[in-house]
Design a protein around this motif. Structure first.
Motif, short mmCIF file in Angstrom:
data_model
loop_
_atom_site.label_atom_id
_atom_site.label_comp_id
_atom_site.label_asym_id
_atom_site.label_seq_id
_atom_site.Cartn_x
_atom_site.Cartn_y
_atom_site.Cartn_z
N ALA A 166 43.56 44.04 47.22
CA ALA A 166 43.04 43.25 46.09
C ALA A 166 43.15 44.05 44.79
O ALA A 166 43.62 43.53 43.77
CB ALA A 166 41.59 42.86 46.36
N ARG A 167 42.74 45.30 44.81
CA ARG A 167 42.80 46.15 43.61
C ARG A 167 44.24 46.31 43.12
O ARG A 167 44.51 46.19 41.93
CB ARG A 167 42.21 47.53 43.92
N LYS A 206 33.97 45.68 48.78
CA LYS A 206 34.14 46.01 47.37
C LYS A 206 35.62 46.22 47.06
O LYS A 206 36.38 46.71 47.89
CB LYS A 206 33.34 47.27 47.01
N ILE A 207 36.01 45.84 45.86
CA ILE A 207 37.39 46.04 45.41
C ILE A 207 37.71 47.54 45.47
O ILE A 207 36.92 48.36 44.99
CB ILE A 207 37.60 45.48 43.99
N GLY A 241 40.20 45.63 50.25
CA GLY A 241 39.84 45.97 48.88
C GLY A 241 40.95 46.67 48.13
O GLY A 241 41.12 46.49 46.93
N GLU A 243 33.56 40.81 44.15
CA GLU A 243 33.84 41.44 45.44
C GLU A 243 34.42 40.42 46.40
O GLU A 243 34.35 39.21 46.16
CB GLU A 243 32.59 42.11 46.02
N LEU A 244 35.00 40.91 47.50
CA LEU A 244 35.56 40.03 48.51
C LEU A 244 34.46 39.63 49.48
O LEU A 244 33.72 40.48 49.99
CB LEU A 244 36.69 40.75 49.26
N MET A 294 37.23 36.04 46.55
CA MET A 294 36.54 36.70 45.45
C MET A 294 35.31 35.91 45.02
O MET A 294 35.39 34.71 44.75
CB MET A 294 37.46 36.85 44.24
N ARG A 309 46.83 44.50 43.98
CA ARG A 309 47.54 43.22 43.90
C ARG A 309 48.91 43.28 44.57
O ARG A 309 49.91 42.81 44.03
CB ARG A 309 47.67 42.77 42.44
#
Length: 168
Positions: free
Chosen positions: A89-90, A79-80, A86, A63-64, A59, A92
């Motif tokens: 990540a969003r 992008k998340i 993504g 963004e990643l 991060m 979790r």
């Protein structure tokens, strides 16, 4: 001297136990986050069967961003909420995708990839990035991979100071 021999085991569980033990020996001997992530990506890429990419996205500025990896050149920013990385990540949570071609919004960095597993890296409720592994085989990843790759991320959290990531 470091052990760089390929890991051979009688079961997938024992393979992962040996891999995580080896990775922990590297992590416990070095404090630099970048050096450790490089070695972890190399160990994953060299030892996991039937994969074509293994590495990290970290991060930065919401963004990643591509970080140490093994494999072909990859997408540099995600992008998340976009693609498997993504989305993991969003949300979790770990994503296992048996067929990436059926994943809506999949980002194809390597057209040879057919399945993927992504494990979010979260410590103290802060998302620091994801561990991403791709395979040219369909249905390559299962719950055993999920369990042990999540344990690997726990080891990363134990040894790495993720706050240094923002300084890399």
């Amino acid at each position: 001297m470091l052990n760089n021999n390929k890991i051979v085991a009688d079961s997938k569980e024992n393979f992962y136990k040996m891999l995580i033990y080896r990775i922990e020996s590297y992590l416990s001997a070095e404090k630099d986050v970048l050096a450790n992530l490089c070695n972890v990506a190399a160990l994953l890429y060299d030892n996991l069967e039937d994969i074509n990419w293994a590495g990290f996205y970290l991060m930065k500025d919401g963004e990643l961003v591509l970080a140490p990896f093994g494999g072909k050149a990859a997408c540099t920013r995600i992008k998340i909420g976009k693609g498997v990385c993504g989305s993991a990540a969003r949300d979790r949570r770990t994503y296992i995708v048996p067929n990436v071609h059926e994943f809506e919004g999949h980002i194809a960095c390597d057209s040879a990839s057919n399945s993927e597993i992504v494990v979010p890296i979260i410590k103290d409720d802060v998302l620091y990035g994801v561990l991403d592994i791709d395979s040219p085989k369909f249905n390559r990843f299962d719950d055993t991979d999920k369990i042990f790759l999540e344990k690997l991320v726990e080891k990363l959290n134990k040894y790495l100071d993720w706050k240094e990531v923002t300084r890399i």
